[in-house]
Design an enzyme around this catalytic site. Sequence first.
Site, PDB file in Angstrom:
ATOM      1  N   LYS A 254      70.010  52.460  51.408  1.00 56.78           N
ATOM      2  CA  LYS A 254      70.298  51.314  50.708  1.00 56.78           C
ATOM      3  C   LYS A 254      71.749  51.313  50.339  1.00 56.78           C
ATOM      4  O   LYS A 254      72.299  52.232  49.767  1.00 56.78           O
ATOM      5  CB  LYS A 254      69.537  51.245  49.162  1.00 56.78           C
ATOM      6  CG  LYS A 254      69.708  50.355  48.451  1.00 56.78           C
ATOM      7  CD  LYS A 254      68.986  50.349  47.191  1.00 56.78           C
ATOM      8  CE  LYS A 254      68.917  49.111  46.206  1.00 56.78           C
ATOM      9  NZ  LYS A 254      70.216  48.536  46.003  1.00 56.78           N
ATOM     10  N   GLU A 305      73.370  43.680  54.745  1.00 57.56           N
ATOM     11  CA  GLU A 305      74.131  44.175  53.691  1.00 57.56           C
ATOM     12  C   GLU A 305      75.593  44.471  54.164  1.00 57.56           C
ATOM     13  O   GLU A 305      75.906  45.005  55.179  1.00 57.56           O
ATOM     14  CB  GLU A 305      73.540  45.263  52.889  1.00 57.56           C
ATOM     15  CG  GLU A 305      74.335  45.810  51.720  1.00 57.56           C
ATOM     16  CD  GLU A 305      73.666  45.056  50.538  1.00 57.56           C
ATOM     17  OE1 GLU A 305      72.572  44.061  50.688  1.00 57.56           O
ATOM     18  OE2 GLU A 305      73.924  45.645  49.480  1.00 57.56           O
ATOM     19  N   LYS A 428      62.840  50.224  46.805  1.00 62.24           N
ATOM     20  CA  LYS A 428      64.189  51.008  46.575  1.00 62.24           C
ATOM     21  C   LYS A 428      64.247  52.242  45.846  1.00 62.24           C
ATOM     22  O   LYS A 428      63.216  52.176  44.870  1.00 62.24           O
ATOM     23  CB  LYS A 428      65.327  50.393  46.008  1.00 62.24           C
ATOM     24  CG  LYS A 428      64.980  49.363  44.699  1.00 62.24           C
ATOM     25  CD  LYS A 428      65.982  48.429  43.946  1.00 62.24           C
ATOM     26  CE  LYS A 428      65.303  47.778  42.835  1.00 62.24           C
ATOM     27  NZ  LYS A 428      65.975  46.611  42.409  1.00 62.24           N
TER      28      LYS A 428
HETATM   29  P1  AMP Z   1      68.676  45.775  44.044  1.00 55.45           P
HETATM   30  O1  AMP Z   1      69.929  44.810  44.015  1.00 55.45           O
HETATM   31  O2  AMP Z   1      68.820  46.761  43.200  1.00 55.45           O
HETATM   32  O3  AMP Z   1      67.508  44.904  43.719  1.00 55.45           O
HETATM   33  O4  AMP Z   1      68.275  46.243  45.433  1.00 55.45           O
HETATM   34  C1  AMP Z   1      67.823  45.482  46.428  1.00 55.45           C
HETATM   35  C2  AMP Z   1      69.215  45.086  47.149  1.00 55.45           C
HETATM   36  O5  AMP Z   1      69.803  46.065  48.120  1.00 55.45           O
HETATM   37  C3  AMP Z   1      68.947  44.230  48.341  1.00 55.45           C
HETATM   38  O6  AMP Z   1      68.885  42.625  47.687  1.00 55.45           O
HETATM   39  C4  AMP Z   1      70.085  44.142  49.260  1.00 55.45           C
HETATM   40  O7  AMP Z   1      71.092  43.282  48.999  1.00 55.45           O
HETATM   41  C5  AMP Z   1      70.310  45.800  48.917  1.00 55.45           C
HETATM   42  N1  AMP Z   1      70.158  46.561  50.492  1.00 55.45           N
HETATM   43  C6  AMP Z   1      70.900  47.482  50.881  1.00 55.45           C
HETATM   44  N2  AMP Z   1      70.471  48.133  51.949  1.00 55.45           N
HETATM   45  C7  AMP Z   1      69.344  47.441  52.183  1.00 55.45           C
HETATM   46  C8  AMP Z   1      68.457  47.689  53.308  1.00 55.45           C
HETATM   47  N3  AMP Z   1      68.386  48.609  54.027  1.00 55.45           N
HETATM   48  N4  AMP Z   1      67.182  46.899  53.193  1.00 55.45           N
HETATM   49  C9  AMP Z   1      67.102  45.859  52.200  1.00 55.45           C
HETATM   50  N5  AMP Z   1      67.885  45.498  51.311  1.00 55.45           N
HETATM   51  C10 AMP Z   1      69.015  46.539  51.216  1.00 55.45           C
END
Ligand code: AMP
Length: 570
Positions: A254, A305, A428
């Site tokens: 992530k 990302e 996540k």
């Molecule tokens: P959050 O912003 O805490 O809701 O986490 C989700 C976000 O993590 C997504 O919207 C992406 O921008 C980011 N992200 C980073 N790495 C990944 C990945 N491998 N797959 C999907 N999302 C990712």
Amino acid sequence: MLYKRIAELYDKISSTTKRLEKIDTISKFLEDLSEKDKEVMYLLLGSIYADYDESKIGISEQLVIKAISKTTGENKERIIHEWKKVGDLGQVAQNLTQNKKQSNLFGLKILTAGKVLESLRKLPLLEGEGTVEKKITIITELLTSASSIEAKYIVRTLIGDLRIGIQESTIRESLAKAFFPEIQKEASVKIQEALDRSNDVALIFEIAKRRKIKDLEDVSLEVGKAIKVMLAQKALNIEDGFEKVGKPAAIEYKYDGFRLLIHKSPEGKITLYTRRLENVTKQFPEAVEYVQKYVTGKSFILDSEAIGFDKKTKRYTQFQHISQRIKRKYDIEKVQQELPIEINVFDILYYNGKSFIGEPFQKRTAQVRKIIKETPYKIVPAKQIITDSLEKAEKFYKKALEDNQEGVMMKSLDSKYQPGSRVGFMLKVKPSQKDFDLVITGAEYGKGKRSGWLTSFTLSCRDEETGKFLEIGKVGTGISEKAESTEGTERTTFEELTELLKPLIIKESGKDIIVKPKIVVAITYQEIQKSPTYSSGFALRFPRVTTLRPDKPVSEINTLQEIEKEVFGK
Ligand code: AMP
């Protein structure tokens, strides 16, 4: 259609706080709305464009005040005084034009919705010398033709603050009720999905009006048109993640960067969008180059990302180091050198004329790996393992944290891509950190040497059920007095926040201001307490600003429901 009908509808909708009544009123209106008036749908959501369209009306309150002054003959100071008292420039326009219209009834012309849209759409196209005057003339013409209730809503639309309590979900329910009364629930899901794919409420109205659910299913993605991204839910840990997404699962880093949707059209044009549907192609010329060089395919939409790295040590940096690149429109070459990015592609939505969103993740991720020539520090597929082993997954998670990333994403192998949804098959996992993304809804001017700046900021979360913003605390720490000069590690300053918030002021009393909910900040805190002080019923203890999140839309900030979960562990 007469604009008067829309103004009356707005008034009727705002006269009730009950969502079902609003839906009932709107659905009746929609049944009567003809296809040729479909663009009225944009007006209902307080806009004049489809969501995928990045044009903005871009009119400041100050300019509207000048136009109201010209229309009514009132001086600007009185208008500003009234505005600060009432807190609603639309209401002020209504009050002042009421007085005027009584003495000058024959100034009224018949205003159609088409004319309002046409005039408002001229505004952002104006450029060059005399632009301000030309804009004032267009607005004045509209206000002169408008009745006082029409003037209220024209002004509110101009400044992007309709205040009638309709959200996209209200429209969705109203469409389902109007055109699919027997299968309202199912239709509502299909309408939402079609909206998320197209980001065009007028198009979806037109299709829904045909009353064929299949037609909604056929609404497809279009390369070059911004689409809403799929969002993740949370898992408590790897074990919990496996339970929810099944085994084996794909586990990926992530990355702590920002979301970048990459479109390539059959003509070879590359467009980059943030999750806020903002076109940031100009800000990231190197990303365009990497996509051209290292991704094969005639046309595609990739989800990725972008992360920053230190150009000397090659170590990955946190989001806040590169956040300024999203907004930066000048000296691009310089910041590009100073704050380089690497693109980590983790999904594909469309490839060579074919939508991929219905395909299982396993197939999509294989496709990503097939078409990208892995080029570290430029563009790479997201680091991934596919495993059913808890041990391997834990090890991978640890490695992600050592590599300065936030944690991992766990993805079910057989699930589809659902634009715009927070889904249970992409989770996540990150160390339990107490952080939220919240929106600033108010602020207070400082004292003494900080007297020109806003120094304390009211934070709000969003109530998922009503769409309202509810206060949850005030923050004044984590923000610098001066811009720090250390390369790439700028913290938000009071000056920057003041500049961002001033144009958003909707009410002022003494040192306190209320602002439109637009500026999203990432916050850490030590504890959440129940509290009667704030409208959410909770208060954050020791909140601190980590960074501005110019890439995150207000609709994606943390919700009251998520905060309740955090407190009560439900
Ligand atoms: P959050 O912003 O805490 O809701 O986490 C989700 C976000 O993590 C997504 O919207 C992406 O921008 C980011 N992200 C980073 N790495 C990944 C990945 N491998 N797959 C999907 N999302 C990712």
